[in-house]
Design a protein around this motif. Structure first.
Motif, short mmCIF file in Angstrom:
data_model
loop_
_atom_site.label_atom_id
_atom_site.label_comp_id
_atom_site.label_asym_id
_atom_site.label_seq_id
_atom_site.Cartn_x
_atom_site.Cartn_y
_atom_site.Cartn_z
N GLN A 1 -2.95 5.62 2.41
CA GLN A 1 -4.08 4.76 2.04
C GLN A 1 -4.63 4.04 3.26
O GLN A 1 -4.10 4.12 4.38
CB GLN A 1 -3.62 3.72 1.00
CG GLN A 1 -3.46 4.28 -0.39
CD GLN A 1 -3.23 3.19 -1.41
OE1 GLN A 1 -2.42 2.27 -1.19
NE2 GLN A 1 -3.90 3.29 -2.55
N LYS B 1 0.84 -1.19 0.00
CA LYS B 1 0.00 0.00 0.00
C LYS B 1 0.88 1.24 0.00
O LYS B 1 2.05 1.20 0.38
CB LYS B 1 -0.90 0.02 1.24
CG LYS B 1 -2.00 -1.02 1.24
CD LYS B 1 -3.08 -0.65 0.25
CE LYS B 1 -4.29 -1.54 0.38
NZ LYS B 1 -5.38 -1.12 -0.55
N THR B 2 0.29 2.36 -0.40
CA THR B 2 0.98 3.64 -0.42
C THR B 2 0.64 4.42 0.85
O THR B 2 -0.48 4.30 1.39
CB THR B 2 0.56 4.44 -1.66
OG1 THR B 2 0.82 3.65 -2.82
CG2 THR B 2 1.31 5.75 -1.75
N ARG B 3 1.58 5.20 1.31
CA ARG B 3 1.34 6.06 2.47
C ARG B 3 0.03 6.84 2.32
O ARG B 3 -0.26 7.37 1.25
CB ARG B 3 2.48 7.07 2.64
CG ARG B 3 3.65 6.56 3.39
CD ARG B 3 4.74 7.61 3.47
NE ARG B 3 5.22 8.01 2.16
CZ ARG B 3 6.11 8.97 1.95
NH1 ARG B 3 6.58 9.66 2.98
NH2 ARG B 3 6.51 9.27 0.74
N THR C 1 3.31 -4.07 3.41
CA THR C 1 4.41 -3.17 3.08
C THR C 1 3.81 -1.83 2.67
O THR C 1 2.95 -1.79 1.77
CB THR C 1 5.27 -3.72 1.94
OG1 THR C 1 5.79 -5.00 2.31
CG2 THR C 1 6.43 -2.78 1.64
N VAL C 2 4.23 -0.77 3.33
CA VAL C 2 3.77 0.58 3.01
C VAL C 2 4.92 1.33 2.33
O VAL C 2 6.03 1.42 2.89
CB VAL C 2 3.31 1.34 4.26
CG1 VAL C 2 2.78 2.72 3.89
CG2 VAL C 2 2.24 0.55 5.00
N LEU D 1 -2.20 5.18 6.34
CA LEU D 1 -1.01 4.35 6.54
C LEU D 1 0.28 5.17 6.55
O LEU D 1 0.47 6.11 5.78
CB LEU D 1 -0.93 3.30 5.43
CG LEU D 1 -1.91 2.13 5.56
CD1 LEU D 1 -1.97 1.34 4.26
CD2 LEU D 1 -1.53 1.23 6.73
N ASP E 1 3.99 1.44 9.61
CA ASP E 1 2.96 0.39 9.74
C ASP E 1 3.35 -0.88 9.00
O ASP E 1 2.66 -1.90 9.08
CB ASP E 1 1.62 0.90 9.20
CG ASP E 1 1.05 2.05 10.02
OD1 ASP E 1 0.33 2.89 9.44
OD2 ASP E 1 1.34 2.12 11.23
N SER E 2 4.45 -0.82 8.26
CA SER E 2 4.94 -2.00 7.56
C SER E 2 5.31 -3.08 8.58
O SER E 2 6.16 -2.84 9.45
CB SER E 2 6.16 -1.66 6.70
OG SER E 2 5.83 -0.75 5.68
#
Lengths: 114, 112
Positions: free
Chosen positions: A17, A13-15, A112-113, A81, A85-86
């Motif tokens: 999201q 995911k992207t920061r 994975t962020v 995110l 948070d990863s």
């Protein structure tokens, strides 16, 4: 018997999201706990649910939320995110939250962020 | 300082050796003491748990708790390559394992 099932197994995911992780406990188990395991560290308690009620919450920000459904499956939601948070997100199920009748973890969801 | 501290390792031993894994803790309220084994890419697996002080044996595994020293140990006899994994100690104030506090784990490698 099927063990604790978590989905998805991996996601990126992207920061900023939002993400939803899912857990299906062992049949008959009514308690579900969520943990965050950062690489190289032990699991950290996030939430526990029993009979659809929140039984406990760890030291995590309000961006983290969870719920348990009538069939005892559970979802963990994380909003906004951050890179931190990863982690591996683990779900554990038991009959009543206790140790006496088994306490079983799933294999986790690797988030994975980027 | 963390509530639960675990010897960081990594630990590498020859097959057949006796392995000692250790944790210390600071919270006097802890009454239940658990040991988990975690293989790579898997969730932790509960090996055994003890209540209060004393010893508990299960096959090649022995768990030992000394509450006066706030020190717990897991001994593995006749270690096997299949014992190679990360071992996590965990503790809780009551039988509700769902809110356990974990150590950071010790990675063990048993060489044939």
């Amino acid at each position: 018997d099927a063990g604790v099932t978590q989905s998805p197994t991996h996601l990126i995911k992207t920061r900023g999201q939002q993400v939803t992780l899912r857990c299906s406990p062992i049949s008959g188990h009514k308690s579900v706990s969520w943990y965050q395991q950062v690489l190289g560290q032990g699991p950290q308690f996030i939430f526990q649910y029993y009979e659809k009620e929140e039984r406990g919450r760890g030291n995590f920000p309000d961006r983290f939320s969870a719920r348990q459904f009538p069939n005892y499956s559970s979802e963990l939601n994380v909003n906004a995110l951050l890179l931190g948070d990863s982690a591996l997100y683990l779900c554990a199920s038991s009959l009543d939250g206790g140790l006496n009748y088994g306490y079983t973890f799933g294999s986790g969801t690797r988030l994975t962020v980027v | 300082q963390k509530e639960v501290e675990q010897d960081p390792g990594p630990l590498s031993v020859p097959e057949g050796a006796i392995v000692s894994l250790n944790c210390t803790y600071s919270n006097s309220a802890f009454q239940y003491f658990m040991w988990y084994r975690q293989y790579s890419r898997k969730g932790p697996e509960l090996l055994m748990y003890t209540y209060s002080s004393g010893n508990k044996e299960d096959g090649r595994f022995t768990a030992q708790v000394d509450k006066s020293s706030k020190y717990i140990s897991l001994f593995i006899r006749d270690s096997q390559p299949s014992d190679s994994a990360t071992y996590l100690c965990a503790m809780s104030a009551d039988t509700n394992a769902g809110k356990s506090t974990f150590g950071d784990g010790t990675t063990l490698t048993v060489k044939p």
